[in-house]
Design an enzyme around this catalytic site. Structure first.
Site, mmCIF file in Angstrom:
data_model
loop_
_atom_site.group_PDB
_atom_site.id
_atom_site.type_symbol
_atom_site.label_atom_id
_atom_site.label_comp_id
_atom_site.label_asym_id
_atom_site.label_seq_id
_atom_site.Cartn_x
_atom_site.Cartn_y
_atom_site.Cartn_z
ATOM 1 N N GLU A 110 6.755 -25.702 -105.175
ATOM 2 C CA GLU A 110 7.164 -26.598 -104.095
ATOM 3 C C GLU A 110 8.738 -26.568 -103.896
ATOM 4 O OE1 GLU A 110 5.041 -30.277 -103.665
ATOM 5 O OE2 GLU A 110 3.299 -29.669 -103.879
ATOM 6 N N GLU A 152 3.317 -26.187 -94.882
ATOM 7 C CA GLU A 152 2.191 -27.111 -94.635
ATOM 8 C C GLU A 152 3.155 -28.266 -93.767
ATOM 9 O OE1 GLU A 152 1.026 -29.286 -98.335
ATOM 10 O OE2 GLU A 152 0.066 -30.920 -97.152
ATOM 11 N N ASP A 166 -2.700 -28.446 -106.987
ATOM 12 C CA ASP A 166 -2.554 -29.992 -107.921
ATOM 13 C C ASP A 166 -3.305 -31.085 -106.853
ATOM 14 O OD1 ASP A 166 -0.486 -29.950 -105.920
ATOM 15 O OD2 ASP A 166 1.076 -30.250 -107.388
ATOM 16 N N SER A 167 -3.643 -30.731 -105.585
ATOM 17 C CA SER A 167 -4.390 -31.742 -104.779
ATOM 18 C C SER A 167 -5.725 -31.828 -105.758
ATOM 19 C CB SER A 167 -5.017 -30.847 -103.343
ATOM 20 O OG SER A 167 -5.553 -29.741 -103.646
ATOM 21 N N ASP A 210 -1.122 -23.376 -109.165
ATOM 22 C CA ASP A 210 -0.219 -24.743 -108.704
ATOM 23 C C ASP A 210 0.682 -24.951 -110.058
ATOM 24 O OD1 ASP A 210 1.063 -25.319 -106.392
ATOM 25 O OD2 ASP A 210 -0.780 -26.883 -106.017
ATOM 26 N N LYS A 266 2.373 -20.967 -107.808
ATOM 27 C CA LYS A 266 2.817 -21.683 -106.494
ATOM 28 C C LYS A 266 3.842 -22.874 -106.794
ATOM 29 C CE LYS A 266 0.559 -24.335 -103.311
ATOM 30 N NZ LYS A 266 1.117 -25.692 -103.326
HETATM 31 O O1 KIV Z 1 -2.408 -28.372 -103.780
HETATM 32 C C1 KIV Z 1 -2.918 -28.105 -102.808
HETATM 33 O O2 KIV Z 1 -4.165 -28.027 -102.561
HETATM 34 C C2 KIV Z 1 -1.764 -27.624 -101.819
HETATM 35 C C3 KIV Z 1 -2.340 -27.166 -100.680
HETATM 36 C C4 KIV Z 1 -2.337 -28.441 -99.855
HETATM 37 C C5 KIV Z 1 -1.464 -26.097 -99.994
HETATM 38 O O3 KIV Z 1 -0.701 -27.309 -102.346
#
Ligand code: KIV
Length: 269
Positions: A118, A185, A48-49, A87, A116
């Site tokens: 968090e 992280e 989600d970056s 994500d 993934k």
């Molecule tokens: O969203 C993302 O790119 C991430 C990485 C920073 C691990 O969660």
């Protein structure tokens, strides 16, 4: 180049067990998925970056599930053998395990092999719910960008004894709930190395030292196309004579495998 065999969860677990380092990068589209795959990247994270690097947002919070599904689909089309992690964005898994299932299933149908999410503590029942029903989960502890407001900014996590003890407890709970990978992280290198040695699942670091099972960076950061200041843990792989993006990615993979990236004194905490 010889065809690579499709990556599997078992192979990632075996790589962790044998100490073969796992090279992960974020990826958001088909063209880069194809390039990263050919350059030897083991795992592509549709992170989600993308809110920051593609959309120009100041955080990952505005990213929607529909956007994540779209980008996961794009990456899946360009992928040949790498493992794809999708994500779960903010507000797609917090309300209930059932909501998490719907969101995870949407990413899974779009081509993710694993999702993934968090956080620790409250996430363990969510991880159990998803994994018992057949969706592999990667957990994410340390600096968790979706909750950066609660954490008081982009700071190293787990420095104090109590915070380190909490992270160890939460990591263990996540493994017991069925998580099969963990991203750490901005975590002190010694704590990340200890978790890597004790948890029994691959631990992928980003600002967590060389002692992890593998590394991940945001693609745009390591290619030096993200505007503004870079975090300490980022290395610019376009520097030092990489004549192309492909070469920069190959160098990243090579350095992760050879454990010459990251260097704790330059990129660690
Ligand atoms: O969203 C993302 O790119 C991430 C990485 C920073 C691990 O969660």
């Amino acid at each position: 180049m010889t065809e690579r065999k499709p990556m599997s969860l078992q192979r990632l677990l075996d790589m962790h067990a044998s100490g073969d380092k796992i090279a992960m990068l974020t990826c958001y589209d088909a063209a880069f998925a194809s390039l990263l795959d050919e350059a030897g990247v083991d795992v592509m994270l549709v992170g989600d970056s993308l809110g920051n690097v593609l959309q120009g947002q100041t955080s990952t919070v505005p990213v929607s599930l529909d956007e994540m599904v779209y980008h996961t689909r794009c990456v899946a089309r360009g992928r040949k053998s790498a493992w794809i992690i999708g994500d779960l964005p903010f507000d797609s898994y917090q309300a209930s395990p059932q909501e998490a299932w719907k969101s995870a299933a949407a990413l899974f149908k779009a081509g993710a092999h694993m999702v993934k999410l968090e956080g620790g503590g409250w996430t363990a029942p969510v991880v159990r719910y998803l994994t018992e029903r057949g969706i592999p989960v990667c957990a994410h502890l340390g600096l968790t960008p979706q909750t950066v407001t609660m954490l008081g900014g982009y700071k190293v996590q787990g420095r104090e004894d109590a915070a380190a003890a909490l992270m160890k407890r939460q990591a263990q709970e996540l493994v017991e709930a069925g998580a099969q990978m963990l991203v750490l992280e901005m975590v002190p290198s010694a704590l990340a190395a200890e978790l890597t040695q004790t948890l029994g699942i691959p631990v992928i670091g980003i600002g967590a030292g060389v002692g992890c099972s593998g590394q991940v960076l945001v693609l745009h950061d390591m290619l030096d196309v993200t505007p503004g200041r870079r975090p300490r843990f980022v290395k610019n792989f376009m520097q030092g004579g990489a004549g192309s993006v492909q070469e920069a990615v190959r160098r990243y993979v090579g350095e992760v495998k050879a454990q010459t990236f990251p260097q704790d004194e330059l990129h660690g905490y």
